[in-house]
Design an enzyme around this catalytic site. Structure first.
Site, PDB file in Angstrom:
ATOM      1  N   HIS A  58      39.074   6.645  45.092  1.00 47.05           N
ATOM      2  CA  HIS A  58      37.795   6.156  45.613  1.00 47.05           C
ATOM      3  C   HIS A  58      37.366   4.815  45.025  1.00 47.05           C
ATOM      4  O   HIS A  58      36.512   4.135  45.591  1.00 47.05           O
ATOM      5  CB  HIS A  58      36.699   7.193  45.345  1.00 47.05           C
ATOM      6  CG  HIS A  58      36.265   7.234  43.908  1.00 47.05           C
ATOM      7  ND1 HIS A  58      36.986   7.880  42.934  1.00 47.05           N
ATOM      8  CD2 HIS A  58      35.191   6.686  43.277  1.00 47.05           C
ATOM      9  CE1 HIS A  58      36.379   7.747  41.771  1.00 47.05           C
ATOM     10  NE2 HIS A  58      35.293   7.027  41.946  1.00 47.05           N
ATOM     11  N   GLY A 110      48.635  26.820  39.503  1.00 54.10           N
ATOM     12  CA  GLY A 110      49.591  27.274  38.510  1.00 54.10           C
ATOM     13  C   GLY A 110      49.460  26.505  37.215  1.00 54.10           C
ATOM     14  O   GLY A 110      48.636  25.594  37.096  1.00 54.10           O
ATOM     15  N   LYS A 149      40.260  30.668  35.191  1.00 51.05           N
ATOM     16  CA  LYS A 149      40.990  30.357  33.953  1.00 51.05           C
ATOM     17  C   LYS A 149      40.310  29.236  33.184  1.00 51.05           C
ATOM     18  O   LYS A 149      40.375  29.198  31.944  1.00 51.05           O
ATOM     19  CB  LYS A 149      42.453  30.024  34.261  1.00 51.05           C
ATOM     20  CG  LYS A 149      42.669  28.784  35.136  1.00 51.05           C
ATOM     21  CD  LYS A 149      42.888  27.525  34.340  1.00 51.05           C
ATOM     22  CE  LYS A 149      43.051  26.320  35.236  1.00 51.05           C
ATOM     23  NZ  LYS A 149      43.237  25.072  34.468  1.00 51.05           N
ATOM     24  N   ASP A 189      48.602  30.342  34.337  1.00 55.32           N
ATOM     25  CA  ASP A 189      47.617  29.281  34.134  1.00 55.32           C
ATOM     26  C   ASP A 189      46.642  29.637  33.021  1.00 55.32           C
ATOM     27  O   ASP A 189      46.193  28.776  32.252  1.00 55.32           O
ATOM     28  CB  ASP A 189      46.866  29.030  35.444  1.00 55.32           C
ATOM     29  CG  ASP A 189      46.460  27.575  35.614  1.00 55.32           C
ATOM     30  OD1 ASP A 189      46.676  26.779  34.688  1.00 55.32           O
ATOM     31  OD2 ASP A 189      45.935  27.235  36.689  1.00 55.32           O
ATOM     32  N   ARG A 227      41.533  20.230  28.585  1.00 57.47           N
ATOM     33  CA  ARG A 227      40.186  19.717  28.318  1.00 57.47           C
ATOM     34  C   ARG A 227      39.196  20.860  28.126  1.00 57.47           C
ATOM     35  O   ARG A 227      38.273  20.761  27.314  1.00 57.47           O
ATOM     36  CB  ARG A 227      39.714  18.851  29.490  1.00 57.47           C
ATOM     37  CG  ARG A 227      40.559  17.644  29.779  1.00 57.47           C
ATOM     38  CD  ARG A 227      40.087  16.981  31.065  1.00 57.47           C
ATOM     39  NE  ARG A 227      41.179  16.308  31.739  1.00 57.47           N
ATOM     40  CZ  ARG A 227      41.132  15.905  32.995  1.00 57.47           C
ATOM     41  NH1 ARG A 227      40.037  16.120  33.710  1.00 57.47           N
ATOM     42  NH2 ARG A 227      42.159  15.296  33.536  1.00 57.47           N
TER      43      ARG A 227
END
EC number: 1.1.1.94
Length: 338
Positions: A35, A138, A194, A247, A258
């Site tokens: 973008h 995944g 997750k 995952d 993160r």
């Protein structure tokens, strides 16, 4: 209409770029759109994404396209890799530019903000029923995928032919193994839940609880994911696969995540804003927590770990107090009577 590219990737962050690199490394002509025109110009000049994946050169088959109309005209295969909170707006921007034969797949992990709806519902609201839809999910860290380290993911969709063709397009014997799955709902849920549990795992480690507690949290987090999935009609088998257990383990145990690092900072005493600032990139789990909590309440599904993480993030509860509340819950059997 003939394709001039094999696939167009919307989203030039770390994961979108990594998927584009993987596709192009497999010999597929791949267009990458983002973008921010200035960012796209930098990518074109540097022939790498120095901001997110420094030092990893673009393959010859990867082309940068700053014009969304041109990017969408080039291929009927469109891979959307943007944060969940802008997923709907990006689809709305793309809608008038899509080809009649377009097919939409996303690797976005999350739910709709505020409502907690699945992204398939967002896509149908924006695009209607015309286009086949699919999702990738995944255990994948962008850097490892971009470097060509062995990775495995799953794909599911509304059209078996599209799913099968995506497996062929994405699969690379040297770098990426792709599993077909028929559980469209389950793959979407796994990618969102997750992230929430990974924040909890980070908080647990940040407090200093150790490996035993982390493993217990991951295991009970999987129970919560499965419980919510069953309520929505997903297959429990999905949550034993790449988009569930795979995952979950990856995101909860490695500091490339993160969400885990965000939780670590919270567990060590940082406030939410400071912890997010330390990460410096989108922490999907922050929004995902509210989305999953909202969905669980609407479905009447008990998710105590998710609820405590929600209270830490949105109600100012101390991580240690949240942990104490989980530990003091009423005793129960791990295998409830059927």
């Amino acid at each position: 209409m003939k394709n001039s590219a094999d696939i167009t990737v919307l989203g030039a962050g770390s994961y979108g770029t990594a998927l584009a690199i993987s596709l192009a490394s497999n010999g597929h002509k791949t267009l990458l759109w983002g973008h921010d025109p200035a960012h796209m110009q930098t990518l074109a000049q540097d022939k790498c994404n120095q901001a997110f994946l420094p030092g990893i050169a673009f393959p010859e088959c990867l082309h940068i396209e700053a014009d969304l109309a041109k990017a969408l005209a080039a291929s009927n295969n469109v891979l959307v890799v943007v944060p969940s909170h802008v997923f709907g707006s990006v689809l709305a921007q793309a809608k008038p530019l899509l080809r009649q034969d377009a097919r939409i797949v996303w690797a976005t992990k999350g739910l709709e903000p505020e409502t907690g709806r699945l992204l398939q519902d967002v896509a149908r609201d924006v695009l209607g029923e015309q286009y086949p839809l699919a999702v990738l999910s995944g255990p994948t860290f962008a850097k490892e995928l971009a470097m060509g380290l062995p990775t495995a993911i799953s794909v599911a969709g509304t059209c078996p032919k599209f799913t099968a063709e995506l497996v062929e397009l994405l699969h690379s014997p040297k770098r990426l193994r792709v599993y077909a799955n028929d559980d469209f709902i389950g793959l979407q849920l796994g990618g969102a839940v997750k992230n929430v549990i990974a924040i909890g795992a980070g908080m647990s480690d940040g407090i200093g609880f150790g490996a035993n507690a982390r493993t217990a949290l991951i295991t009970r987090g999987l129970v919560e994911l499965t419980r919510l999935g069953e309520a929505l009609g997903a297959s429990t088998a999905t949550f034993m696969g790449m988009a569930g257990l795979g995952d979950l383990v990856l995101t909860c145990t490695d500091n490339q995540s993160r969400n885990r690092r965000f939780g670590l900072a919270l567990g060590k005493g940082c406030d939410v804003d400071t912890a997010q600032a330390e990460i410096g990139q989108v922490v999907e789990g922050y929004r995902n927590t509210k989305e999953v909590f909202t969905l669980a309440k609407r479905m009447g599904v008990e998710m105590p770990i998710t609820e405590q993480i929600y209270q830490v993030l949105y109600q100012g509860k101390a991580p240690l107090d949240a942990a104490k509340e989980l530990l003091s819950r009423e005793k129960k059997s791990e295998t409830p009577a059927q």
